[in-house]
Design a protein around this motif. Sequence first.
Motif, PDB file in Angstrom:
ATOM      1  N   ASN A   1      40.090  49.226  35.827  1.00  0.00           N
ATOM      2  CA  ASN A   1      41.377  48.621  36.162  1.00  0.00           C
ATOM      3  C   ASN A   1      41.217  47.275  36.867  1.00  0.00           C
ATOM      4  O   ASN A   1      41.932  46.979  37.814  1.00  0.00           O
ATOM      5  N   ALA A   2      40.277  46.482  36.396  1.00  0.00           N
ATOM      6  CA  ALA A   2      40.153  45.129  36.944  1.00  0.00           C
ATOM      7  C   ALA A   2      41.444  44.353  36.711  1.00  0.00           C
ATOM      8  O   ALA A   2      41.860  43.542  37.552  1.00  0.00           O
ATOM      9  N   PHE A   3      42.068  44.597  35.556  1.00  0.00           N
ATOM     10  CA  PHE A   3      43.353  43.986  35.220  1.00  0.00           C
ATOM     11  C   PHE A   3      44.324  45.123  34.886  1.00  0.00           C
ATOM     12  O   PHE A   3      44.509  45.464  33.723  1.00  0.00           O
ATOM     13  N   PRO A   4      44.951  45.730  35.910  1.00  0.00           N
ATOM     14  CA  PRO A   4      45.799  46.907  35.670  1.00  0.00           C
ATOM     15  C   PRO A   4      46.935  46.595  34.686  1.00  0.00           C
ATOM     16  O   PRO A   4      47.579  45.548  34.767  1.00  0.00           O
TER      17      PRO A   4
ATOM     18  N   LYS B   1      41.461  33.509  37.092  1.00  0.00           N
ATOM     19  CA  LYS B   1      41.028  34.766  37.721  1.00  0.00           C
ATOM     20  C   LYS B   1      39.544  34.721  38.097  1.00  0.00           C
ATOM     21  O   LYS B   1      39.074  35.557  38.883  1.00  0.00           O
ATOM     22  N   PHE B   2      38.816  33.761  37.523  1.00  0.00           N
ATOM     23  CA  PHE B   2      37.378  33.648  37.783  1.00  0.00           C
ATOM     24  C   PHE B   2      37.058  32.401  38.628  1.00  0.00           C
ATOM     25  O   PHE B   2      35.930  31.923  38.614  1.00  0.00           O
ATOM     26  N   ASP B   3      38.047  31.937  39.379  1.00  0.00           N
ATOM     27  CA  ASP B   3      37.839  30.727  40.177  1.00  0.00           C
ATOM     28  C   ASP B   3      36.957  30.947  41.402  1.00  0.00           C
ATOM     29  O   ASP B   3      36.721  30.012  42.168  1.00  0.00           O
ATOM     30  N   PHE B   4      36.470  32.162  41.602  1.00  0.00           N
ATOM     31  CA  PHE B   4      35.461  32.367  42.646  1.00  0.00           C
ATOM     32  C   PHE B   4      34.105  31.811  42.189  1.00  0.00           C
ATOM     33  O   PHE B   4      33.167  31.729  42.982  1.00  0.00           O
ATOM     34  N   LEU B   5      34.022  31.427  40.924  1.00  0.00           N
ATOM     35  CA  LEU B   5      32.831  30.780  40.369  1.00  0.00           C
ATOM     36  C   LEU B   5      33.140  29.313  40.106  1.00  0.00           C
ATOM     37  O   LEU B   5      34.293  28.959  39.838  1.00  0.00           O
ATOM     38  N   PRO B   6      32.133  28.440  40.155  1.00  0.00           N
ATOM     39  CA  PRO B   6      32.383  27.048  39.762  1.00  0.00           C
ATOM     40  C   PRO B   6      32.875  26.997  38.316  1.00  0.00           C
ATOM     41  O   PRO B   6      32.269  27.614  37.426  1.00  0.00           O
TER      42      PRO B   6
ATOM     43  N   ALA C   1      45.172  44.667  41.146  1.00  0.00           N
ATOM     44  CA  ALA C   1      45.753  43.353  40.861  1.00  0.00           C
ATOM     45  C   ALA C   1      45.314  42.321  41.898  1.00  0.00           C
ATOM     46  O   ALA C   1      45.094  41.154  41.574  1.00  0.00           O
ATOM     47  N   LYS C   2      45.152  42.757  43.138  1.00  0.00           N
ATOM     48  CA  LYS C   2      44.743  41.832  44.193  1.00  0.00           C
ATOM     49  C   LYS C   2      43.237  41.606  44.210  1.00  0.00           C
ATOM     50  O   LYS C   2      42.780  40.546  44.639  1.00  0.00           O
ATOM     51  N   GLN C   3      42.471  42.585  43.769  1.00  0.00           N
ATOM     52  CA  GLN C   3      41.012  42.466  43.764  1.00  0.00           C
ATOM     53  C   GLN C   3      40.455  42.877  42.406  1.00  0.00           C
ATOM     54  O   GLN C   3      40.011  44.010  42.207  1.00  0.00           O
ATOM     55  N   PRO C   4      40.488  41.944  41.428  1.00  0.00           N
ATOM     56  CA  PRO C   4      39.979  42.289  40.088  1.00  0.00           C
ATOM     57  C   PRO C   4      38.515  42.712  40.081  1.00  0.00           C
ATOM     58  O   PRO C   4      38.080  43.406  39.164  1.00  0.00           O
ATOM     59  N   LEU C   5      37.757  42.301  41.118  1.00  0.00           N
ATOM     60  CA  LEU C   5      36.345  42.681  41.196  1.00  0.00           C
ATOM     61  C   LEU C   5      36.143  44.003  41.931  1.00  0.00           C
ATOM     62  O   LEU C   5      35.014  44.488  42.040  1.00  0.00           O
TER      63      LEU C   5
END
Length: 403
Positions: free
Chosen positions: A43-46, A120-125, A18-22
């Motif tokens: 389990n990217a999204f448990p 959840k994908f805000d590590f990307l622009p 849950a804390k690290q989906p990647l």
Amino acid sequence: MTRKPKPAETPIEVEGSAKQPLGMPAADFLRDYWQKKPLLIRNAFPGFVSPIEPEDLAGLACEDAALSRLIRHDRERDAWTVRHGPFREEEFPGLGDRDWTLLVQDVDKWDADIAALLPKFDFLPRWRIDDIMVSFAATGGSVGAHVDQYDVFLLQALGHRRWQVDTQDDPPLHFRKDAEIKLLQRFAPTHDWVLAPGDMLYLPPGVPHHGVAEDPCLTFSVGMRAPSAAELLGDFVDTLAAESDDGLRYVDPDLAPAKDANEIDAAAMQRVLQALNALRMNDPDRLGDWFGRFITLYRSAGQAVPADESRSRIEIEWDLQQGHVLHRHPWTRMAWRRASKGARLYAGGQAYALPARDARAIAAAAAFDGAAYAGLSDQGRDAVYDLLLGGHYHLVEPGSGAS
């Protein structure tokens, strides 16, 4: 002589949380995998539970404005057929229980619960993300072995899908000529996985892959936008031409007597470059404004439309004070950048000069309540009202939601 040990090879399968989906810090993923190699994240999204059901997707595929496709595979003849929506609701029961797939683009624009996955994908622009496509596949359903020219995250939402990928260097990329869709002639997988709900597969561009439903399943595809160099150049040149001063021309006040009247000499080519440079092609602000307008419109399947009747700014601001909320139109893309003076906000192909604080806040906000709106500068409020007039926001009464 001591040899340096070889660096440990990065794994192709990791465990998420849950804390690290990647399954790792975002910086590590971007360094080791992004546009480099596939990654399966178990389990990217448990405990993931799909926010929509297959029936919801079928209903959306019946809408005129939705972009949908139905792909069927005849196993006996190895023949593929593609139909484009909208579809009739009564068609679906007759499709049978095997070997077909329904795909609907831009489901994040139609369903707020699907859009809620995007942070959840805000590590990307955010401007790099195209859409969340949702596919339902009956058992055996597939779209065939193929490659994509963009990055994609494949999140299993319901049921199970078998994914095979080919990670070889220079895999064969010849396409079949007997199919309506781009299918690979040859596919030799190096990895084979079955994904369950909550598992996610990342694929960089150009990696051959093939997904087949083990049972009736939903898959969410978070796809990236990657304009081709030809698309970028074509739009940029068109913009330069449209905005150029007709008085800017090829000139040669330093012309010397021609040694050969038929030769285009080096001096002439230098003047051609000077004429092109007069368009300020290398001006960072001009380039940035073009790209900001371009990328907030690129590949948009829908657009905001101004309301039939506009209300005065005083009325809108009064409503905001009484608890109304401005919600951004789901098709309106926004981004911002720092400029030589202040910043620029880009929204649906338009550009606004704003303080950086306002540009950042407006680009990030899916909605503005009275307090957030009041926190903007005069310029920021001007921009929001102008965007409201253009249909990029709509006013929602207290307690009525973002419908």
